[in-house]
Write an enzyme that holds these catalytic residues in place. Structure first.
Site, PDB file in Angstrom:
ATOM      1  N   LYS A 191       0.768  -1.271   0.158  1.00  0.00           N
ATOM      2  CA  LYS A 191      -0.031  -0.208   0.081  1.00  0.00           C
ATOM      3  C   LYS A 191       0.805   1.420   0.008  1.00  0.00           C
ATOM      4  O   LYS A 191       1.916   1.378   0.693  1.00  0.00           O
ATOM      5  CB  LYS A 191      -1.103  -0.087   1.029  1.00  0.00           C
ATOM      6  N   THR A 263      -8.553   8.890   8.275  1.00  0.00           N
ATOM      7  CA  THR A 263      -7.789   7.675   7.974  1.00  0.00           C
ATOM      8  C   THR A 263      -7.320   6.514   8.846  1.00  0.00           C
ATOM      9  O   THR A 263      -6.788   5.508   8.642  1.00  0.00           O
ATOM     10  CB  THR A 263      -6.381   8.080   7.422  1.00  0.00           C
ATOM     11  N   GLY A 265      -8.229   3.378  10.586  1.00  0.00           N
ATOM     12  CA  GLY A 265      -8.601   1.702   9.999  1.00  0.00           C
ATOM     13  C   GLY A 265      -8.586   1.774   8.607  1.00  0.00           C
ATOM     14  O   GLY A 265      -9.354   0.819   8.132  1.00  0.00           O
ATOM     15  N   THR A 266      -7.707   2.708   7.952  1.00  0.00           N
ATOM     16  CA  THR A 266      -7.849   2.331   6.370  1.00  0.00           C
ATOM     17  C   THR A 266      -7.204   0.832   6.032  1.00  0.00           C
ATOM     18  O   THR A 266      -7.862   0.333   5.274  1.00  0.00           O
ATOM     19  CB  THR A 266      -6.901   3.248   5.922  1.00  0.00           C
ATOM     20  N   GLY A 267      -6.222   0.570   6.792  1.00  0.00           N
ATOM     21  CA  GLY A 267      -5.647  -0.715   6.321  1.00  0.00           C
ATOM     22  C   GLY A 267      -6.594  -1.950   6.736  1.00  0.00           C
ATOM     23  O   GLY A 267      -6.695  -2.956   5.799  1.00  0.00           O
ATOM     24  N   CYS A 268      -7.122  -1.894   7.675  1.00  0.00           N
ATOM     25  CA  CYS A 268      -8.123  -2.868   8.074  1.00  0.00           C
ATOM     26  C   CYS A 268      -9.257  -2.864   7.098  1.00  0.00           C
ATOM     27  O   CYS A 268      -9.715  -4.069   6.515  1.00  0.00           O
ATOM     28  CB  CYS A 268      -8.675  -2.541   9.209  1.00  0.00           C
TER      29      CYS A 268
END
Length: 556
Positions: A191, A263, A265-268
């Site tokens: 990412k 932003t 919790g974006t990866g979750c």
């Protein structure tokens, strides 16, 4: 074991909680629901956190994890179609998860597993114990379908294995992804939210590394000059890149960077959205693209919450809209959608041989004269169509807008007659010219839409002409500015025509036209069936516009 529903596939998240609801298992379950998947969960750790940071973490312990994920709990009762891991906290928890999955799926295929290697929170709090990184690489990665690290996580993982770990450029990002692929997972999504690039970087890397596949979302495609003029050129725009590496391909997912503090919790969210796609049988490329789009819109449509890094809007997909709401990176979604949905015929129209020969100055004189004579006749239909639009309008501003356009068309007719006179065509000849079948077909269709349809369909019909000529004018202007251009300006007998449609006066009318149809789509959001009607009118008029060019070339 229950087979579950194919319409609502069951998916599993194995992660930690987030008491503020923006990340972890809470974000995963919201994302699952937004994608119409049935979400199940195994809690590895409990966190006390909010938008400003993580205050405490409590591990549930490996024994409890095994009990949750064993045959006596989720896996024994529900057929899981895809799953993910998030924050796993320590080495013992990772071994408990991997051991349970291997034991349960012995002798049968394991559903796709996505590993989000959560190591550090946005606020800088350590979420994975140091000794757990090595265990994650050696034991979890080999059973993982896709691993989704961000820049910091990738650097930590690579340094643990003594591999080059600096990621400051797009080239280093690509190399890092390939190195991560050697650590055991089937695919890697690196990412790029913490790395900013431009289109110049994309072009440079694409030229140096043949075979890269670039997927653009929210960025301008071909034949969208009218939108670029209104919204501003994106050539120097800040861009985010996510890089997907498989054993046989590398794909770059690029989109505009959003300056936002929403932003958390974006990866979750991204990894959970990928799980949903995989659960429905999508390949990893498609699932990743859809997940990046969902996450991007979640950031763009987020509402303020908390005093720190706020959460995404996981609910934006719950409202089904044929036309997306305007956002900062896509303020004119309806116009863009119309062009994209008819991209092939739109390109044939904008880049027609008539247009190209006109721009080179090689268009036969008789073809152009035939065209401008028929264009004069077409304008009678066009003005009458706006007369119908005024008659069907329900408010004075709408009536005024349609009436102003009629006056503009009448003024344009006078200009057109002057222009024709420069080519030796007098008013008497214009009035005596018979209509070609293409002119009659186009004009009759406009009037038919006006008589049978409502104002929205008629607006679509007249917009195709207005915006189409504007796109042609801007395309030729852009091509003329390229080094070693094929467009001839000096001595070109058709230069005035090109200058008129690429000029400020006509482009001002185009801008008004774009704002008009965008306002229509937002004030009265169309159902899928209604949108198909609008798109069909736009496509038909685009085909009729192309037919007008064909007519000029064939002198029919």
């Amino acid at each position: 074991m229950s087979a579950g529903s194919t319409e609502y596939p069951a998916v599993l998240t194995i992660a930690g909680t987030d008491s503020s609801g923006g990340a972890g298992i809470q974000a995963d379950l919201k994302t699952f629901t937004a994608h119409l998947c049935y979400g199940t969960s195994v809690v590895v750790a409990l966190t006390a956190q909010n938008t400003t940071g993580v205050q405490a973490v409590h591990s549930c312990g490996p024994k409890f994890i095994e009990q949750q994920a064993s045959l006596h709990s989720v896996l024994d009762d529900v057929e899981i179609k895809a799953m993910k891991t998030g924050m796993l906290f320590d080495a013992a928890s990772i071994r408990a998860v991997v051991g349970t999955l291997k034991t349960y799926y012995t002798g049968k295929a394991m559903p796709p597993l996505v590993c989000d290697p959560v190591c550090v929170s946005t606020s800088g709090h350590t979420l994975l114990q140091p000794d757990a990184v090595d265990v994650m690489i050696s034991e979890l990665f080999p059973v993982t379908h896709l691993v989704t690290p961000n820049k910091s996580e990738a650097e930590l993982i690579l340094s643990t294995r003594g591999l080059p770990s600096t990621i400051e450029t797009l080239e280093e990002m690509l190399d890092a992804g390939k190195n991560l692929l050697t650590l055991g997972p089937q695919t890697v999504l690196l990412k790029g939210g913490h790395l900013t690039v431009t289109m110049a970087d994309i072009d440079r890397v694409s030229g140096a590394r043949p075979g890269l596949h670039v997927v653009r979302d929210g960025l301008f495609e071909d034949n969208t000059e009218i939108l670029q003029v209104v919204e501003g050129d994106s050539a120097e725009a800040r861009i985010v890149v996510d890089v997907l590496h498989t054993a046989s391909s590398t794909t770059l997912y690029i989109r505009p960077r959003i300056e936002s503090t929403s932003t958390h919790g974006t990866g979750c969210t991204l990894s959970a959205a990928v799980v949903c796609g995989l659960s429905r049988g999508e390949n990893v490329e498609t699932a990743t693209r859809n997940a990046t789009v969902y996450t991007h819109l979640g950031i763009e449509t987020a509402f303020p919450l908390g005093q720190g890094y706020g959460p995404l809007n996981h609910m934006h997909a719950l409202t089904v809209r044929s036309v997306p709401q305007p956002t900062r990176s896509n303020p004119h979604p309806f116009t863009r959608l119309l062009i994209q949905s008819t991209a092939s015929i739109w390109k044939q129209y904008v880049e027609h041989d008539f247009v190209k020969q006109l721009a080179r100055g090689t268009l036969p004189r008789e073809c152009f004269i035939h065209f401008i004579k028929q264009d004069y006749l077409y304008l009678r239909y066009y003005a009458r169509a706006y007369g119908l639009l005024a008659a069907k309008s329900a408010t004075f501003p709408q009536i005024k807008a349609a009436t102003d356009t009629i006056i503009n068309v009448v003024n344009e007719v006078n200009t057109h007659k002057t222009f024709c006179a420069q080519w030796g065509i007098g008013e008497a000849e214009l009035l005596a010219t018979p209509e070609s079948p293409a002119t009659t077909a186009y004009g009759a269709y406009l009037l038919d839409v006006g008589l049978q349809g409502d104002t929205s369909r008629l607006t679509m019909a007249v917009a195709a002409c207005l915006l189409g000529y504007g796109e042609v004018g801007l395309w030729l202007r852009k091509e003329a500015q390229r080094p070693h251009t094929w467009v001839v300006t000096e001595g070109n007998p058709y230069r005035q025509w090109m200058d008129d449609y690429g000029g400020a006066h006509y482009q001002g009318a185009v801008r008004v036209g774009i704002e008009t149809i965008e306002a229509l789509a937002q004030a009265d959001p169309p159902s899928p069936a209604r949108f198909d009607e609008w798109r069909a009118v736009w496509e038909r008029c685009t085909l009729l516009e192309k037919g007008f060019w064909d007519m000029a070339m064939n002198l029919a």
